[in-house]
Design a protein around this motif. Structure first.
Motif, mmCIF file in Angstrom:
data_model
loop_
_atom_site.group_PDB
_atom_site.id
_atom_site.type_symbol
_atom_site.label_atom_id
_atom_site.label_comp_id
_atom_site.label_asym_id
_atom_site.label_seq_id
_atom_site.Cartn_x
_atom_site.Cartn_y
_atom_site.Cartn_z
ATOM 1 N N PRO A 675 0.942 -0.803 -0.015
ATOM 2 C CA PRO A 675 0.310 -0.075 0.277
ATOM 3 C C PRO A 675 0.767 1.084 0.325
ATOM 4 O O PRO A 675 1.323 1.484 0.721
ATOM 5 N N SER A 676 0.688 2.223 -0.464
ATOM 6 C CA SER A 676 1.298 3.447 -0.970
ATOM 7 C C SER A 676 0.374 4.548 -1.701
ATOM 8 O O SER A 676 -0.177 3.977 -2.559
ATOM 9 N N ARG A 677 0.297 5.822 -1.593
ATOM 10 C CA ARG A 677 -0.107 6.964 -1.992
ATOM 11 C C ARG A 677 0.310 7.029 -3.577
ATOM 12 O O ARG A 677 -0.711 7.165 -4.618
ATOM 13 N N ASP A 700 1.574 -7.673 -1.382
ATOM 14 C CA ASP A 700 -0.213 -7.344 -1.063
ATOM 15 C C ASP A 700 -0.919 -7.262 -2.798
ATOM 16 O O ASP A 700 -0.960 -6.420 -3.084
ATOM 17 N N GLN A 702 -4.372 -7.893 -2.201
ATOM 18 C CA GLN A 702 -4.906 -6.740 -2.555
ATOM 19 C C GLN A 702 -5.142 -5.105 -3.110
ATOM 20 O O GLN A 702 -5.380 -4.384 -3.624
ATOM 21 N N ALA A 703 -3.590 -4.677 -2.005
ATOM 22 C CA ALA A 703 -2.618 -3.559 -2.707
ATOM 23 C C ALA A 703 -2.746 -3.268 -4.500
ATOM 24 O O ALA A 703 -3.023 -2.538 -5.475
ATOM 25 N N SER A 706 -6.493 -3.414 -6.142
ATOM 26 C CA SER A 706 -7.569 -1.892 -5.932
ATOM 27 C C SER A 706 -7.197 -0.981 -6.196
ATOM 28 O O SER A 706 -7.662 -0.105 -6.541
ATOM 29 N N CYS A 707 -6.072 -0.746 -6.563
ATOM 30 C CA CYS A 707 -5.257 0.310 -7.236
ATOM 31 C C CYS A 707 -5.288 0.388 -8.720
ATOM 32 O O CYS A 707 -5.322 1.073 -8.945
#
Length: 728
Positions: A675-677, A700, A702-703, A706-707
């Motif tokens: 996860p990262s912005r 990850d 999910q990351a 989802s991105c």
């Protein structure tokens, strides 16, 4: 140091409280990192030798140095526990003194502190002038341009000699004052280069002026200087803070304009001042045309002008007929090599004054360009190929077999330089510009203004890739405006398996699949992912490792430090160590990073440097080095020397960020994802499509999935579509 509530007017009358000395080195006591401690004697003064501590070097015996610093007492305890107090001169500024004798000149040139010069070039100089030592000294001091007639002496060497001579002659007081104000050596050099000898007076008038045009200088340093004598609500400071806040916000978000309320809030946060004070400065900046206000929107003047220049260039070009007709275009064997849509793109590029070719990886853009270049040559059209970065230009050259260059180098665009387009010979014929998703608003405007109105321009890109690093979304806006003729290629001709399948799924906004050549490898933590990345690199040593961030366990800094001994073993401790930026640790503490550049390392240029002829994003290999001062790097077949402060243009490139990967391609791509912005559909699409054969997404799941729902380019606020509509 005074703060903004108490103005120190005495600073406006004094040069520097630092003492200035010219000394000759007698004996070097020790060198620890960048710190040099030595015994010296002041020139022309009958005083005993004394100890000097300075952070510029390396220092050698008999060298002549000019210093600005202060006397201090050094307290130390010997091995018997006895305490000693020694006088010591601590130099805040140190430079090799301008030579006064031939012997000093030889020591000056062979010191390793004058970029590009060494023993061989010094001997070439000596041989050329033979016994006429005074003439050689006079030429170096007063007519250095004459050195260009000597074989092996380059314009870059002459420029570095002039800079070093200037530092060591009449500017000791200037550099001393800048050091006392808190400027680093690199900032001082840049300020002197920009303002000249009257830099101190110019900064006293307004340290906030031209901040964005001066390399290595910015708000923090300007405000630190301003605190000496400028009040917190002084219009000069408020104007500088407003300009900085708007610049930083537009660059961080990619916008070309901000809502006025947002601009005021950001400036208030930076300046720690009430909104009424900042709003008054906004009104003044609008009145002076430094900012452009349209209803409740605020543009920096440069971005407003750039958007309108792009719109005007498009309209002027679209109003022109190329003079080429369908009858003029030879079909021959070319037609059989292309699909119908590819041949349509060739015809479009030759008939239209400006046009767009878009498509994803494997859709035949390269085949189209090769055909177009061949047909253009048959039509007696000169062909120019350009791309935004060195990597993209090199890849374009390799793919088409036709030489390509960066936009900056071909059109002589110098960031921060206001050279007039009409002072440059315009590019004519057929101009093909690849990777235009990387074009920001300012570069696009500068590029179009430097290409001849009679030229035919084909802009090539993938609209699903990351947008530019700088403000704007030029390719997105050109597609939305729908003013330029366009051919879109959507049939995939290569790599029908995982990479192409997942690229298509991402374009459609669908989650991607775990496929043989585009594997998704789950990992429970960044540390576990790091181990998996290193293991995968061991099996694919030519892999391109891409990461979302600089910091963190799987960030660029950590990956490079671990990949370096794997991919370039046995070199630790034999290279040049240097500052490599700052990053936050797990507890949020900001830590300075250091990296060592060794022989054989893969490195990347991280900033443009037109004097050296290198540009942001170019990748090379260290082929020689002279510890601790210089490195020779092979970039695109050319050996370039990075000496002194220029070394900081380089960074290890075993792992790079996804944004830096635009324009690159590799057989295998390895990507740790957490996860990262930074993550978005465009980011994931860009990194996956860098791979020709295989891609590994590790981390990850999910990351990763989802991105794909996050569209960063759609969030950018720009005025280009509106500007184009106004010209129609």
């Amino acid at each position: 140091m005074p703060n903004h509530t108490k103005v120190d007017t005495s600073m406006t009358t004094k040069i520097s409280t630092l003492e200035q000395r010219k000394v000759r080195v007698i004996n070097v006591q020790r060198i620890v990192g960048t710190m040099n401690i030595y015994t010296a004697k002041e020139e022309g003064v009958l005083l005993p030798p004394f100890t000097v501590k300075q952070f510029e070097g390396p220092v050698r015996a008999q060298q002549l140095w000019t210093l600005a610093g202060k006397q201090a007492v050094n307290t130390w305890t010997d091995k018997w526990g006895t305490q000693h107090n020694d006088d010591q001169f601590v130099a805040q500024f140190a430079a090799l003194a301008a030579p006064e004798t031939v012997r000093d000149l030889e020591a000056f040139l062979t010191s390793g502190l004058v970029a590009g010069w060494n023993w061989h070039s010094a001997m070439a100089l000596n041989t050329h002038y033979k016994a006429a030592g005074s003439t050689m000294l006079d030429v170096c001091a007063n007519r250095p341009h004459e050195l260009a007639q000597i074989d092996g002496i380059t314009p870059e060497m002459i420029a570095s000699l002039q800079d070093a001579w200037r530092r060591g002659s009449g500017l000791a007081a200037t550099f001393g004052q800048l050091a006392e104000w808190g400027c680093t050596s690199r900032q001082s050099e840049s300020l002197v280069k920009y303002y000249g000898a009257d830099v101190v007076e110019r900064l006293r008038e307004n340290p906030y002026a031209d901040m964005l045009q001066i390399a290595y200088y910015g708000w923090k340093t300007a405000d630190a200087i301003g605190r000496w004598w400028i009040a917190a609500d002084d219009p000069r400071r408020v104007a500088g803070g407003l300009e900085t806040a708007i610049h930083e916000t537009t660059w961080q978000a990619g916008h070309t304009w901000l809502y006025e309320g947002q601009a005021v809030v950001k400036a208030c946060e930076l300046l720690c001042l009430p909104q009424s004070t900042v709003q008054a400065q906004v009104d003044a900046a609008v009145a002076d045309s430094q900012l452009i206000r349209v209803q409740d929107r605020i543009w920096p003047e440069s971005l407003f002008v750039a958007e309108r220049m792009i719109a005007a260039q498009i309209e002027q070009r679209m109003a022109r007929h190329t003079g080429t007709t369908l009858c003029d275009i030879p079909r021959g064997s070319f037609y059989g090599e292309c699909s119908g849509e590819q041949w349509d793109a060739v015809i479009m590029a030759l008939l239209e004054p400006i046009s767009l070719l878009t498509g994803g990886p494997g859709t035949g853009k390269t085949t189209t360009l090769k055909t177009l270049i061949a047909v253009a040559h048959d039509c007696q059209l000169a062909v120019t190929l350009m791309a935004p970065t060195g990597k993209a230009a090199a890849r374009m050259t390799e793919a088409t077999g036709h030489p390509a260059s960066t936009i900056h180098s071909r059109l002589k665009i110098v960031p921060g330089n206001g050279s007039k387009p009409d002072s440059i010979e315009p590019v004519t014929g057929l101009v093909i510009v690849d990777e235009i998703s990387m074009l920001d608003t300012s570069l696009a405007a500068a590029m179009l203004s430097r290409i001849s109105p009679a030229a035919q321009i084909l802009l090539v890109g993938d609209p699903d890739q990351l947008p530019s690093v700088g403000p704007g979304a030029v390719l997105r806006d050109l597609l939305v405006a729908d003013r330029i003729p366009r051919v879109h290629l959507d049939r995939v001709y290569r790599n029908e398996a995982g990479i192409a399948v997942n690229a298509a799924r991402m374009r459609a906004g669908d989650t991607i699949l775990d496929l043989p050549d585009c594997e998704i490898i789950p990992s429970g933590s960044p540390d576990m992912a790091l181990e998996q990345v290193l293991a995968t690199v061991g099996n694919h040593r030519d892999a391109l490792v891409l990461t979302p961030t600089n910091d963190g366990p799987c960030g660029r800094y950590a990956l490079n430090s671990l990949l370096q001994p794997i991919l370039n073993p046995g070199m630790a401790g034999r290279g040049i160590k240097q500052y490599a930026g700052s990053a936050k640790d797990e507890d949020g503490t900001l830590q300075k990073r250091e990296e060592e550049l060794c022989l054989g390392d893969r490195v990347m240029v991280i900033r443009n440097h037109t004097e050296l002829g290198v540009f942001n994003g170019q990748v090379g290999t260290v082929v020689d080095l002279m510890v601790p001062r210089s490195l020779d790097v092979e970039i695109d077949g050319e050996i370039i020397t990075f000496a002194g402060e220029d070394r900081r243009l380089l960074s290890l490139a075993y792992a790079i960020t996804g944004h830096k990967a635009q324009g690159s391609e590799a057989p295998t791509v390895i990507v740790p994802v957490f996860p990262s912005r930074v993550l978005s559909r465009e980011w994931l699409y860009t990194v996956v499509t860098r791979a020709r054969e295989r891609c590994y997404l590790i981390g990850d799941v999910q990351a990763i999935q989802s991105c794909i729902k996050v569209r960063r380019s759609q969030e950018r606020r720009t005025g280009l579509v509106e500007a184009i509509a106004r010209t129609m």
